[in-house]
Enzyme design. Structure first.
Site, PDB file in Angstrom:
ATOM      1  N   TYR A   1      -1.872 -19.343  -2.387  1.00 24.74           N
ATOM      2  CA  TYR A   1      -1.093 -19.905  -3.604  1.00 24.74           C
ATOM      3  C   TYR A   1      -1.578 -21.430  -4.028  1.00 24.74           C
ATOM      4  O   TYR A   1      -2.265 -22.102  -3.091  1.00 24.74           O
ATOM      5  CB  TYR A   1       0.274 -19.774  -3.491  1.00 24.74           C
ATOM      6  CG  TYR A   1       0.850 -20.841  -2.537  1.00 24.74           C
ATOM      7  CD1 TYR A   1       0.644 -20.812  -1.029  1.00 24.74           C
ATOM      8  CD2 TYR A   1       1.586 -21.930  -2.739  1.00 24.74           C
ATOM      9  CE1 TYR A   1       0.947 -21.930  -0.340  1.00 24.74           C
ATOM     10  CE2 TYR A   1       2.125 -23.013  -2.165  1.00 24.74           C
ATOM     11  CZ  TYR A   1       1.677 -22.962  -0.591  1.00 24.74           C
ATOM     12  OH  TYR A   1       2.253 -23.908   0.086  1.00 24.74           O
TER      13      TYR A   1
ATOM     14  N   HIS B   1      -3.961  -3.756  10.220  1.00 33.10           N
ATOM     15  CA  HIS B   1      -4.090  -5.355  10.070  1.00 33.10           C
ATOM     16  C   HIS B   1      -5.664  -5.681   9.348  1.00 33.10           C
ATOM     17  O   HIS B   1      -5.604  -6.612   8.586  1.00 33.10           O
ATOM     18  CB  HIS B   1      -4.261  -5.919  11.522  1.00 33.10           C
ATOM     19  CG  HIS B   1      -2.801  -6.122  12.098  1.00 33.10           C
ATOM     20  ND1 HIS B   1      -2.638  -6.521  13.272  1.00 33.10           N
ATOM     21  CD2 HIS B   1      -1.679  -6.090  11.449  1.00 33.10           C
ATOM     22  CE1 HIS B   1      -1.306  -6.585  13.510  1.00 33.10           C
ATOM     23  NE2 HIS B   1      -0.755  -6.209  12.246  1.00 33.10           N
TER      24      HIS B   1
ATOM     25  N   GLU C   1       0.193 -33.991   9.449  1.00 32.48           N
ATOM     26  CA  GLU C   1       0.850 -34.153   8.218  1.00 32.48           C
ATOM     27  C   GLU C   1       2.185 -33.796   8.192  1.00 32.48           C
ATOM     28  O   GLU C   1       2.838 -33.943   9.194  1.00 32.48           O
ATOM     29  CB  GLU C   1      -0.084 -33.214   7.143  1.00 32.48           C
ATOM     30  CG  GLU C   1      -0.258 -31.557   7.515  1.00 32.48           C
ATOM     31  CD  GLU C   1      -0.587 -30.775   6.307  1.00 32.48           C
ATOM     32  OE1 GLU C   1      -0.929 -31.058   5.365  1.00 32.48           O
ATOM     33  OE2 GLU C   1      -1.168 -29.512   7.008  1.00 32.48           O
TER      34      GLU C   1
HETATM   35  C1  LIG Z   1       0.300 -28.128  -0.720  1.00 32.78           C
HETATM   36  C2  LIG Z   1       0.156 -29.007   0.501  1.00 32.78           C
HETATM   37  C3  LIG Z   1       0.143 -30.273   0.606  1.00 32.78           C
HETATM   38  C4  LIG Z   1       0.005 -31.127  -0.647  1.00 32.78           C
HETATM   39  O1  LIG Z   1      -1.030 -30.684  -1.406  1.00 32.78           O
HETATM   40  P1  LIG Z   1      -1.151 -31.229  -2.979  1.00 32.78           P
HETATM   41  O2  LIG Z   1      -2.454 -30.640  -3.519  1.00 32.78           O
HETATM   42  O3  LIG Z   1      -1.335 -32.790  -3.064  1.00 32.78           O
HETATM   43  O4  LIG Z   1       0.213 -30.640  -3.596  1.00 32.78           O
HETATM   44  C5  LIG Z   1       0.085 -30.828   1.856  1.00 32.78           C
HETATM   45  N1  LIG Z   1       0.205 -29.937   2.999  1.00 32.78           N
HETATM   46  C6  LIG Z   1       0.535 -28.773   2.975  1.00 32.78           C
HETATM   47  C7  LIG Z   1       0.667 -28.196   4.270  1.00 32.78           C
HETATM   48  C8  LIG Z   1       0.512 -28.184   1.619  1.00 32.78           C
HETATM   49  O5  LIG Z   1       0.945 -27.018   1.904  1.00 32.78           O
END
Ligand SMILES: *Cc1c(COP(=O)(O)O)cnc(C)c1O
Length: 283
Positions: free
Chosen positions: A30, A102, A178
């Site tokens: 997505y 799968h 992150e």
């Molecule tokens: C989408 C997403 C981001 C941020 O990506 P952008 O392109 O800046 O919207 C960061 N970490 C994860 C896990 C994501 O799914």
């Protein structure tokens, strides 16, 4: 109106195939795209990433970049999103439906779905900042793919909420990766640090915009892993994403970051980002 598998439909008219692999396995990909004043921001980057995610999960997209651009623009116009509106576009592609096994059935046809929602920029939160909680990164080892399979992200966000925080900061064996749906930066002595773009993080488009803006304005950026101790003595902490933009994090595990308010570097970057939005060519 939504676009689902080749048809324009109203909400409530959508039926998911019981053996759609997106539904059964999270087998799909997505994108979330920002719409400012009725036009898309960083569309090319999202399109490129969608094709990359498809390739990484061995899915061939039967649509060209032009067709997907046309679809995105139709979603915007059919939903009466105008130059007075900020909005977000959600596009997902499921592997498609086939009897449940799968491994990937041959000849399966991907199913695309897209919708647009009006969405204001998070102005108040960007001024004030959010609270964050450290949570173990329990996700898989291909976090660089923007996949529908988000249970790890769902749980880490919920663990943070259960602990009374607004956002989760993830660590793998003490190394910060992150956040649940955004990238993380810390500021130390005026320089930026963020995890390198490898398989352990999603390669955020906003992350890259911020890195470029910082470097073009004389701010040093280190794309390298750092640990919990480094995070806890940071001067500033913030996250980036398409919808959250540049969001200060003002506490971690209940302890204030700096003086507990958005710091000077994050405020500078927010200003630069604002200018960037206003001067970028939107499509
Ligand atoms: C989408 C997403 C981001 C941020 O990506 P952008 O392109 O800046 O919207 C960061 N970490 C994860 C896990 C994501 O799914």
């Amino acid at each position: 109106m939504l676009y689902v598998d080749g048809k324009w439909v109203e909400e409530g008219q959508v039926a998911v195939h019981p053996e759609d692999r997106g539904y059964n396995f999270g087998d799909g990909i997505y994108e979330v795209v920002r719409i400012y004043k009725g036009r898309m921001y960083q569309w090319d980057g999202h399109l490129t990433r969608l094709f990359r995610s498809a390739k990484e999960i061995k899915m061939e997209l039967p649509w060209s970049a032009e067709e997907l651009t046309d679809l995105a623009n139709q979603l915007i116009t059919k939903n009466n999103i105008t130059e007075n509106d900020d909005a977000s576009l959600y596009l997902q592609v499921s592997r498609g439906s086939a009897p449940r096994v799968h491994d990937i059935p041959s000849g399966i046809q991907p199913v695309i779905m897209g919708f647009v929602r009006r969405k204001d920029r998070p102005v108040a939160d960007m001024k004030k900042g959010l609270t964050a909680q450290l949570v173990e990164d329990i996700r898989w080892l291909r976090c660089d793919i923007k996949t529908l399979n988000l249970l790890g992200a769902v749980l880490v966000k919920q663990y943070a909420k259960d602990a009374g925080a607004q956002e989760s900061i993830l660590h793998r064996n003490g190394v910060i990766t992150e956040c649940s749906a955004s990238n993380l930066f810390v500021v130390k002595n005026g320089e930026l640090y963020t995890h390198q773009a490898d398989n352990l993080i999603l390669h955020g488009i906003t992350r890259q915009v911020v890195i470029d803006l910082a470097r073009n304005n004389g701010i040093t950026v280190h794309e390298e892993a750092f640990d919990i101790a480094f995070l806890k003595q940071a001067d500033e902490v913030f996250l980036t994403s398409t919808t959250a933009e540049i969001m200060p994090l003002i506490s971690v595990d209940g302890v204030a970051v700096g003086n507990g308010q958005p710091g000077p570097v994050v405020l500078t970057l927010q200003d630069l980002f604002e200018q960037h939005i206003n001067t970028s060519v939107l499509v």
